[in-house]
Each structure stands twice: as C-alpha cells, then as structure tokens.
Design a protein around this motif. Structure first.
Motif, PDB file in Angstrom:
ATOM      1  N   GLU A  86       0.849  -1.261   0.654  1.00 32.23           N
ATOM      2  CA  GLU A  86       0.393   0.029   0.113  1.00 32.23           C
ATOM      3  C   GLU A  86       0.659   0.999  -0.070  1.00 32.23           C
ATOM      4  O   GLU A  86       0.220   2.246  -0.496  1.00 32.23           O
ATOM      5  CB  GLU A  86      -0.541   0.712   1.372  1.00 32.23           C
ATOM      6  CG  GLU A  86      -2.469   1.035   1.249  1.00 32.23           C
ATOM      7  CD  GLU A  86      -2.142   2.280   2.186  1.00 32.23           C
ATOM      8  OE1 GLU A  86      -2.644   3.068   2.025  1.00 32.23           O
ATOM      9  OE2 GLU A  86      -0.715   2.355   2.658  1.00 32.23           O
ATOM     10  N   CYS A 116      -0.588   1.909  -3.122  1.00 32.61           N
ATOM     11  CA  CYS A 116      -1.401   1.011  -3.763  1.00 32.61           C
ATOM     12  C   CYS A 116      -1.269  -0.373  -4.491  1.00 32.61           C
ATOM     13  O   CYS A 116      -2.103  -0.557  -5.358  1.00 32.61           O
ATOM     14  CB  CYS A 116      -2.539   1.080  -3.633  1.00 32.61           C
ATOM     15  SG  CYS A 116      -3.442   2.289  -1.913  1.00 32.61           S
ATOM     16  N   ASP A 123      -6.644   0.999   0.110  1.00 25.46           N
ATOM     17  CA  ASP A 123      -6.431   0.068  -0.799  1.00 25.46           C
ATOM     18  C   ASP A 123      -8.268   0.113  -0.677  1.00 25.46           C
ATOM     19  O   ASP A 123      -8.026  -0.193  -2.189  1.00 25.46           O
ATOM     20  CB  ASP A 123      -5.915  -1.530  -0.360  1.00 25.46           C
ATOM     21  CG  ASP A 123      -4.654  -1.432  -0.017  1.00 25.46           C
ATOM     22  OD1 ASP A 123      -4.154  -1.281  -1.113  1.00 25.46           O
ATOM     23  OD2 ASP A 123      -3.854  -2.204   1.529  1.00 25.46           O
TER      24      ASP A 123
END
Length: 480
Positions: free
Chosen positions: A189, A198, A429
C-alpha cells in the motif's frame, strides 16, 4: 420482560443476539409466541447453522461479541518485530526479508483461523471462509502490513489482524456465512520501494497502465520490480499480471478497518468513524534546469537558478490549494532536491514531487492546472527550462456505498458506540477496491492523530470496538 429481551436468554445464546441484530423485525415472532425453541428454529433457518449441535455457542454471553484483546495485542507486537529498524519504530519494505517473514506470519494466522489461503502473482494474500452460497460474490475485508521507514505498528495492521479477529469472533459464536468471507492482505500500500502506492489493490482493480509501468519500475538500488518479486518467492512476469485483475463479480462488498490517521475522533471523544468518501491523490513530478555556476563568481542578475525556481513553485502549490476555498483541498511538496547540492554551487537542476488531493476531483484538477501554469511562468521568468512536468497519477475519489454505511451505523448503534460520519483525507486500498465492488471504511481513534511515525498508537479498547463493528457489518453483508 418478554423472553426476547431476557439477559439470561442472550447469555445462553449469543448467536441469537447476532441474529436479532441482523433481522430485528423477526423479534415479533418470539414476542408473539414467547417460544424460545421457535426462535431458535427460525434462527437456524436464516443462518443455515444448527445451533443446538454446538452447545459451546450457548455458553457465551452476548456482551461478548468478545474480542481476544490479549491475543490481538500479542499479534500486533509479534508482527511489529518483523522490522528493519528498532522498536518502537517499524520499517517493513516490499519484498524485503522482513516483509517475507511478516507475510509468512499472516498466512499462518489465516490457517490457524481455519481459512483457506492463496496468493496471487504479486503477493496479495487471501484467506477465505467459505459460505453456504458459493454462487455469489464474497464479502471482503483487509488492509496492508508494509510500513514506511521508521513508522508505527498500527497503520494497515489493525485492518488485517483486526479482520482475522472479527472472523474468529463470528466463528466463536457459531455464525455461518451465506456469502463467503475473505480477508485480504494487500501488497505494498505504501509507495516506499517503487514509488507506486496501493500497488496490489491497483492491480486487483485492473489498472492496465500500472501493469505496463511495472516493466520499467526499479527501486533506489536499480533493482527491477520483477527481480525483487522473484527474490521474495513470487515467480511473476509481465504476462502474468492480467491474472491478478479481479472481475466485478469477485466480491459483493469490501470493508476496511483502519486507524483514522487524524485527530478528529480522539478530539471529539467518538468511538467509531464511518467513512463516506475517500479523497483521491494526484502526484506530479517537476524538473527545472538552469546554468548553475560558482556561488561567489556569478552575480545575481546573471543567474538562472533552478533551485529558486523549485522554491517558488513550492510556494505556488500552497497558494493554489488555499485558493480552492475548501478545507478538503490539500497539497504537499514532499520531495525537493537540487543538483549538485553543494553550498558553494548555484543549483543547475531541481526536482520536485507534489501530492495534491481532494474529495472533489474537478476542484483538485483545477489546482493541478494552476500548478502547471505557474511552473511554465516561473521557468520563463527565471530563465530556466521546465524539462519535466509529469502527472504520475490522477486517481478519482471514491464514495462509500450507502448500504454498507447503513450496516456500519446499525452495528455501532447496536453496540452502543458513539459514531460520526466523516471523510478520509488519506487514501487507502479501499479507494481502488471501490472499482471492484461497493466499499466502506471503519475508522477508530488514534493518539493525537499520529501516523507514519513511531508515536503512532491506538488503544486496545478502540481496536476492539472497531473489530466488533467490523464483525457485525461482515455478518450483515454476508447474509444480505
């Protein structure tokens, strides 16, 4: 007191407590008949789970969607030990030795929780609890465990370990999902190693330009992405990346539990933040080139200083963001480098990396346009060349799904936890999972809003509250 509201009855049957949360209108059946056995049969019909066959379920109290707080704290500490810097800081970089060890740890916890575990080509890890209806999309939850240098031990981690504890809670009370429940640990991420935030969820969302860009991506040591992935045990090639992409039917919903990374919940004394929208980032790279020269010998009127051009643009970023008139518009010059970087040398080159974000994409894009116009003007006025103005990414914001927001609100109210609606100015995310399925986020308070540094902290009480809200939300979404 009617049988349906009897504490004794709930103490014997916490699954009934969950059932009445999920199907409150059906409490009329028990009120009308005063027949606990009838309620139990009705509950079994809806849950698909024979409660009588599991007497251990009947011995738990309902207050107790109970979180194993000691176990969860131990897991947070054990995961934090996989770090390249000493405690209390955590540094866990994509595909590093410590990252690989941490991944093995998460997979072992998933297996201990009775989940079936798989990994995709880039290292997104999935732990699934199969539901009774395999023909519908699963309900997913999760977050990340990678950590930028010298950060804390809660960012992302609460959403992974908390999700596993939410699953264990539901298993302990005898819940049986209709839609499968899946915990996801997303790869990278943080943008630390390859400058791509991400990375795992972007690929899951099927973002083709990223798949193409990875063929050229290298880290600060000039190690190509694919070499680093293979070094961590992922035998991935360019042609494998489309296999990572998810379809629109993969999941019916996605919910992420996360520390707020801001001070609002703590300052207001609110237990749960229910996210309504996630602000989207845009990243810009800018290069100026001038003539350079000796700091003493070149007189001020004759200079073409690339460093001052960069400094002026940095101030212009602040100006244009403030001009938007919205508190939700933000901009940051996170990187400003000059070459050759000597005190007695006029900078001949400068490099900036700019982050600007907003929940309103049009407003953010106007800021980007103004930044570019300023860069062109500054270059002309200072006699330097604007050799690069690259918009690296320009992601759209994401709205959280109304039905998931309703489920999170109902869970908070049912647990007597204060809550408030809020936006996420940090992105997660979830921003990219919103392209795959309806999405929602649960925030919990963190100390002074600190994040991305060793002082990052969330109390076990706040973590437990978030886990319980997540558990009820997952149960609701699984049966819908």
């Amino acid at each position: 007191m009617s049988p349906i509201s009897s504490p004794t009855m709930f103490a014997r049957n916490p699954l009934l407590f969950l059932f009445l949360f999920l199907f409150p209108s059906l409490s009329l059946i028990s009120k009308a008949t005063h027949d606990e056995e009838s309620t139990r049969r009705t509950m079994e019909d809806f849950s698909g789970y024979p409660t009588a066959a599991h007497p251990s379920v009947l011995s738990l109290s309902p207050s107790s969607l109970s979180v194993d707080e000691a176990g969860l704290l131990r897991q947070i500490d054990e995961l934090a030990a996989f770090s390249d810097t000493p405690a209390p800081s955590v540094t866990r970089i994509l595909y590093s030795e410590k990252d690989v060890l941490a991944r093995s740890y998460i997979k072992s916890l998933m297996k201990e929780a009775g989940l079936s575990v798989r990994e995709d080509h880039v290292g997104n890890i999935f732990g699934r609890w199969n539901g009774s209806d395999s023909g519908v999309g699963a309900v997913a939850t999760g977050s990340h465990i990678d950590a930028i240098p010298y950060s804390g031990k809660y960012d992302g981690v609460v959403g992974v370990l908390g999700a596993l504890e939410a699953i264990r809670i539901l298993k302990r009370i005898g819940f049986q999902p209709r839609k499968s429940l899946e915990v996801i640990m997303f790869t990278s991420e943080e943008p630390t190693r390859f400058g791509i935030s991400c990375l795992g969820s972007r690929l899951l969302a099927g973002i083709h330009p990223l798949a193409n860009a990875l063929n050229k991506a290298v880290d600060s040591q000039n190690i190509p992405f694919f070499d680093a992935a293979r070094g961590a045990g992922y035998d991935v090639r360019q042609e494998d990346l489309p296999n990572v992409f998810l379809t629109k039917t993969s999941y019916s919903s996605f919910v992420e539990l996360h520390i707020e990374q801001g001070p609002i919940l703590e300052e207001e004394g609110v237990s749960i933040g229910i996210v309504t929208a996630i602000a989207a980032p845009a990243s810009i790279k800018v290069d100026f080139e001038g003539n350079g020269g000796h700091a003493g010998a070149v007189l001020m009127p004759a200079r073409n200083d690339a460093g001052l051009a960069a400094a002026e643009l940095a101030l212009a970023v602040e100006k244009h963001v403030l001009e938007s008139g919205s508190i939700d518009t933000v901009g940051t010059v996170g990187i400003l480098e000059v070459h050759p970087g000597a005190i007695n040398s006029i900078p001949s080159k400068s490099h900036l990396e700019i982050d600007t974000r907003d929940i309103d994409m049009e407003r953010r894009n106007i800021v980007i346009e103004k930044i570019q116009q300023s860069a062109i003007r500054i270059a002309k006025e200072r006699g330097v060349e604007l050799s690069q103005f690259e918009i690296v990414n320009q992601d759209p914001p994401a709205l959280c799904d109304g039905s998931i927001i309703s489920a999170m609100k109902a869970a908070s109210q049912h647990l007597n936890l204060s809550h408030r609606l809020m936006i996420s100015r940090a992105y997660h995310d979830s921003l990219f999972m919103a392209r795959v399925s309806p999405m929602g986020m649960i925030f919990i308070p963190c100390y002074k809003g600190y994040s991305h540094k060793p002082e990052e902290y969330a109390s076990i009480e706040d973590i437990a509250n978030g886990v319980k809200v997540l558990a009820l939300t997952l149960a609701k979404l699984s049966l819908d």
